[in-house]
Design a protein around this motif. Structure first.
Motif, PDB file in Angstrom:
ATOM      1  N   GLY A 194      15.160 -32.897   8.940  1.00 56.98           N
ATOM      2  CA  GLY A 194      15.378 -32.641  10.363  1.00 56.98           C
ATOM      3  C   GLY A 194      14.569 -33.579  11.237  1.00 56.98           C
ATOM      4  O   GLY A 194      13.429 -33.919  10.939  1.00 56.98           O
ATOM      5  N   ALA A 195      15.165 -33.999  12.365  1.00 57.36           N
ATOM      6  CA  ALA A 195      14.502 -34.942  13.270  1.00 57.36           C
ATOM      7  C   ALA A 195      13.635 -34.203  14.283  1.00 57.36           C
ATOM      8  O   ALA A 195      13.901 -33.047  14.616  1.00 57.36           O
ATOM      9  N   PRO A 196      12.592 -34.877  14.815  1.00 53.52           N
ATOM     10  CA  PRO A 196      11.735 -34.245  15.827  1.00 53.52           C
ATOM     11  C   PRO A 196      12.501 -33.897  17.104  1.00 53.52           C
ATOM     12  O   PRO A 196      13.399 -34.633  17.521  1.00 53.52           O
ATOM     13  N   ILE A 214       5.859 -30.206  20.545  1.00 46.98           N
ATOM     14  CA  ILE A 214       6.698 -30.458  19.374  1.00 46.98           C
ATOM     15  C   ILE A 214       6.360 -29.431  18.307  1.00 46.98           C
ATOM     16  O   ILE A 214       5.251 -28.867  18.305  1.00 46.98           O
ATOM     17  N   ARG A 215       7.311 -29.171  17.444  1.00 47.74           N
ATOM     18  CA  ARG A 215       7.003 -28.282  16.321  1.00 47.74           C
ATOM     19  C   ARG A 215       6.079 -29.002  15.338  1.00 47.74           C
ATOM     20  O   ARG A 215       6.250 -30.195  15.061  1.00 47.74           O
ATOM     21  N   LEU A 216       5.141 -28.241  14.822  1.00 47.63           N
ATOM     22  CA  LEU A 216       4.099 -28.826  13.978  1.00 47.63           C
ATOM     23  C   LEU A 216       4.700 -29.550  12.774  1.00 47.63           C
ATOM     24  O   LEU A 216       4.161 -30.561  12.301  1.00 47.63           O
ATOM     25  N   LYS A 217       5.839 -29.088  12.268  1.00 50.81           N
ATOM     26  CA  LYS A 217       6.439 -29.702  11.093  1.00 50.81           C
ATOM     27  C   LYS A 217       6.900 -31.130  11.346  1.00 50.81           C
ATOM     28  O   LYS A 217       7.183 -31.869  10.391  1.00 50.81           O
ATOM     29  N   HIS A 218       6.969 -31.539  12.621  1.00 43.58           N
ATOM     30  CA  HIS A 218       7.381 -32.902  12.942  1.00 43.58           C
ATOM     31  C   HIS A 218       6.199 -33.799  13.303  1.00 43.58           C
ATOM     32  O   HIS A 218       6.405 -34.948  13.675  1.00 43.58           O
TER      33      HIS A 218
END
Length: 907
Positions: A194-196, A214-218
């Motif tokens: 998945g892209a940021p 931003i979501r931490l996973k990105h």
């Protein structure tokens, strides 16, 4: 007058109520005070307003001399909520009884059930503390800083953890991810491709191309300065300590310390069922807790606990990924101890030199603080300058072999490697510095402790005969094999080195000792407190527990024993008596272990169907000269059996001559004999059907593991012929070949030692290996499988061996020799008869080593049988390929004669 009725303090009261204690039936009045006008709304959660349960009206020791009024006012002036819990001067409000009442009450207080008034935010007050009357509280004391004092590679490990486990486990957090100047930090795709996506705010409802969230996973962290808390603040690289201390005590106070393993310090100290640290404050102690050195993101005031081991695809491990302590363990723990002593030496507090420490799970790795070298301070009188003294102490702390290794880490700290600090985005990373709190008035501040409570974990490399007294507990039946293994090693080493010890197995899982036990009819929590108080507070000795536990149908080969909470010298132990129902004193052989805390009374004879009483006199004195806390008697009744004494004169058996024993006529096809062995025998007693053992049939053999009573089942023949298997003496045994090395890849082979003799070389560099969920430094092992040339069998019980070997080392370090089962038929079974010994080597010197092995009966299952392996480990040095050379292995067996004093037929 109660403190909450003080005229000046009444204006702070936000509510009052009465509390009915469901644990012990106490009636407690609660009054909650808070300075709302100055400090406004309270906060709940893991960044909550500090809340103090201030306990008054108990029948406990009040060590501090300041008034309750002054203490409570000082807390209110710091913005704390203070809930005064008044036990109403109840004479029964003593410790440990009130410990469990307060423990239950504080859970309700933390949940804000008794915080009356509109100013209190509802929720969970994690920053809750228990403080007895006469004590005060100091929180948020910084005692260690990760950037200043950590080992090389620690900061990089934290960044790596952010980019792997944190992203995987906490990836849905929406956080600000911009530099101080507003430009965005580096990003990457999610693990699933998945892209940021950027957002305008932390709610994350509406994507915004210009957003800064931003979501931490990105996220992609490039440096330690990129890492932020959920609110965008930099992660906290400090470790904190909380101190509950007597105010202006008349005498210095002992200190009890909790080495936390919790992701939130205050919450971890007041967890349900764990009064094991704070309760000592009601005995006049200072009660302290210090942070576990987690990767900062794991803390509950950051992102909260996570464990990458449970997340396939992005996991890198469990302990080794969320633990900074793993790589800095002795540096963190020793700094905590020195910090407390520094505060006392400089007059802020008044502490005695007696420090005890409590640890569960990862926190229990603080056992290395028992290393005697930590209590042997260097001084200017040793010829150092002030600068040289600090450097010598730094080297001393960094050289202790209780640290795992990071890739590229060579056992040095950032200070030792000369790493300098830097700043980015208004975040400062300090220069590497020496370990803190090293010297006071020209003398090293000691880093060790005088008492250890270890539960479900330990570090054992430095244990020897100089270790402090230890209380050990470990869970059973819960599959915690790592915990079993650690506790097993500790218990065996305390026996090897005769260290004062009390050990309890529990059924409570991964938790500290409870106040009831599934085997012994005692309160193990009270035993723990009495045991600790004996060594730390000069308390009176007391009885911990007694064997036999049963009071009826006790077997006649039972050896009565008392495990004391404290030391009992031999001359005092001689005053303990075993009497029968007529009052006759039964002659007993006395023996002790665990530093004269455990005394066994082996009786010459126990009759069947007889009541016996074990008596500890009321004036018995412990090793500190104080009279026992309370007299003690224990009564038990032996099993009903029909016993027929047989004609036998005490005699030492021979290996060459078969001695006859005439058996009574029996209607049964088999007959059971009991016989007594007087001496500390290590042999095998054999029973034959004929006077010539070569022609007669071997009917049975009984392995001996010392003096005592033994039994054997035989066919109902008229006469049986008896001998010992072997003549007494010392016999060389051929050692089976080297079995292998673990871990594979370090390599070994025959080399020539300095003295010109063949040797095996073991060497370890800074390499690491991965166990699927954890990365460790390599501890190479030289193994001898089936040392005596065959798997163990029951007839091997009681055999005694001695292994000798020599080690020539090229560096100072620890090595260990251990003889143990490498596997067991049942998960979780502990082999309590492991033989282990630790050795210290010196660069350029040869050390002669000895390891005594006795093959006892296993206490649990068949773990003592089968494949046992002698293993030699060397501690890593962090520098490439620094070898140690092992040579001159010998194995001898000691065989003793057997003095048999009596036989009897038992129905």
């Amino acid at each position: 007058m109660k403190v909450y009725n003080d005229e000046m303090l009444r204006s702070y009261i936000m509510g009052e109520c009465d509390y009915s204690d469901e644990v012990n039936g106490f009636s407690i009045h609660l009054a909650t005070l808070y300075d709302k006008e100055t400090f406004g709304e309270t906060r709940s959660g893991f960044r909550s307003t500090p809340l103090v349960l201030y306990v008054v009206g108990t029948n406990t020791r009040r060590a501090g001399t300041d008034s309750d009024r002054d203490i409570v006012k000082s807390m209110l002036d710091r913005g704390y909520i203070v809930t005064v819990a008044d036990f109403g001067d109840d004479e029964n409000a003593t410790t440990p009884k009130i410990d469990w009442t307060i423990n239950a009450l504080v859970q309700k207080v933390k949940a804000s059930e008794y915080l009356d008034g509109d100013c209190f935010a509802k929720g969970f007050y994690a920053n809750t503390y228990i403080v007895p009357s006469g004590h005060n509280l100091s929180i948020n004391n910084i005692f260690w800083e990760i950037d200043k004092y950590s080992v090389v590679g620690t900061l990089e490990k934290i960044v790596y953890n952010w980019n792997t486990d944190l992203r995987g486990c906490k990836g849905e957090f929406i956080i600000p991810w911009v530099h101080k100047d507003g430009t965005r930090k580096a990003t990457q795709t999610d693990f699933d491709g998945g892209a940021p996506v950027w957002y305008a705010d932390a709610e994350g409802q509406i994507p915004d191309a210009t957003g800064s969230y931003i979501r931490l996973k990105h996220t992609k962290a490039l440096s330690i300065t990129d890492l932020v808390q959920p609110n965008g603040e930099p992660i906290d690289l400090n470790l904190y300590m909380q101190i509950v201390y007597p105010t202006n005590p008349k005498a210095p106070s002992p200190v009890i310390i909790q080495a936390s393993s919790s992701e939130h310090l205050a919450k971890g100290v007041t967890m349900d069922g764990r009064p094991h640290t704070w309760s000592f404050a009601f005995m006049g102690y200072a009660a302290v807790a210090y942070d576990y050195a987690y990767v900062p993101m794991v803390r509950n005031d950051h992102y909260g606990y996570y464990d990458g081991y449970k997340w396939s695809g992005w996991k890198t491990g469990d302990n080794m990924t969320y633990s900074v302590y793993t790589y800095n363990m002795q540096l963190v723990s020793t700094a905590a101890i020195r910090y407390l002593r520094y505060l006392s030496y400089t007059g802020k507090y008044s502490f005695s030199e007696n420090f005890g420490i409590v640890g569960n799970s990862k926190g229990s790795e603080m056992t290395h603080l028992g290393d005697a070298r930590l209590m042997q301070p260097l001084t200017l009188a040793d010829g150092y300058t002030e600068e040289e003294l600090c450097e010598a102490i730094q080297k001393k702390l960094s050289s202790r072999p209780t640290r795992f290794y990071l890739p590229g880490h060579h056992a040095e700290t950032r200070y030792e490697m000369g790493e300098v600090g830097y700043s980015a985005d208004n975040v400062t990373i300090h220069d590497g510095e020496r370990q803190p709190w090293l010297v006071h008035e020209g003398r090293e501040i000691p880093s060790g402790v005088q008492f250890i409570y270890s539960c479900c974990g330990a570090i054992v490399w430095t244990m020897d005969e100089n270790y402090p007294p230890m209380f050990i507990s470990g869970s059973i039946g819960h599959g915690e094999v790592a915990g079993y293994t650690r506790q097993n090693e500790v218990v065996n080493l305390t026996r090897t080195y005769n260290i004062p010890l009390i050990y309890f197995e529990t059924m409570t899982g991964h938790a500290l000792i409870p106040n009831e036990h599934h085997i012994y009819p005692v309160d193990p929590y009270l035993v723990y407190k009495n045991f600790a108080h004996y060594f730390l507070g000069d308390g009176a000795v007391s009885v911990g527990y007694v064997n036999p536990v049963k009071t009826e149908d006790v077997t006649r080969d039972t050896v009565p024993a008392i495990h004391f909470a404290g030391v009992v010298p031999m001359e005092e132990a001689k005053r303990i008596t075993l009497t029968d129902e007529k009052g006759t004193v039964i002659p007993c052989r006395l023996s002790s272990k665990w530093g004269d805390t455990y005394w066994a009374l082996e009786p010459e004879y126990l009759a069947p169907d007889t009541t016996y009483t074990l008596t500890v006199p009321e004036d018995l004195r412990g090793g500190n000269g104080k009279t026992i806390l309370a007299p003690y008697t224990h009564t038990f009744h032996t099993v009903k059996e029909e016993v027929t004494p047989l004609s036998w004169k005490p005699v030492t058996l021979s290996a060459d001559t078969l001695l006859p024993l005439v058996l009574p006529k029996a209607s049964e096809q088999t007959i059971r004999l009991a016989f007594s062995v007087e001496n500390d025998a290590a042999n095998l007693v054999e029973f034959y059907s004929a006077p010539d053992g070569r022609e007669g049939t071997l009917l049975a053999s009984v392995p001996l593991s010392g003096s005592g009573k033994y039994s054997v089942e035989l066919p109902a023949v008229e006469t049986v012929y008896i001998r010992q298997k072997r003549e007494s003496g010392k016999y060389p045994v051929e050692i089976s070949g080297v079995y292998g090395l673990a871990p594979i890849g370090t390599g070994y082979g025959a080399v020539t030692m300095r003295e010109g003799k063949p040797a095996f070389s073991l060497a370890v560099g800074p390499t690491v290996f991965n166990l699927g969920h954890a990365t460790y430094g390599i501890f190479p092992a030289l193994e001898y499988k089936n040392l005596i040339g065959k798997p163990l069998e029951k007839e091997d019980y009681g055999r005694r061996f001695c292994v000798t070997f020599r080690v020539f080392d090229t560096v100072n370090r620890q090595i260990v020799a251990v003889y143990a089962s490498m596997s067991s038929p049942k998960t979780g079974i502990i082999d309590y008869q492991v033989a282990r010994r630790n050795y210290s080597t010196k660069a350029g010197e040869t050390v002669d080593c000895t390891l005594d092995l006795t093959l006892y009966h296993p206490m649990y299952g068949e773990v003592g049988l089968g494949e046992k392996t002698l293993t030699f480990h060397i501690a890593p040095t962090g520098t490439p390929e620094i070898p140690a050379y092992f040579s001159d292995f010998t194995l001898t067996e000691t065989v003793t004669d057997t003095l048999v004093t009596s036989f009897e037929k038992v129905n």
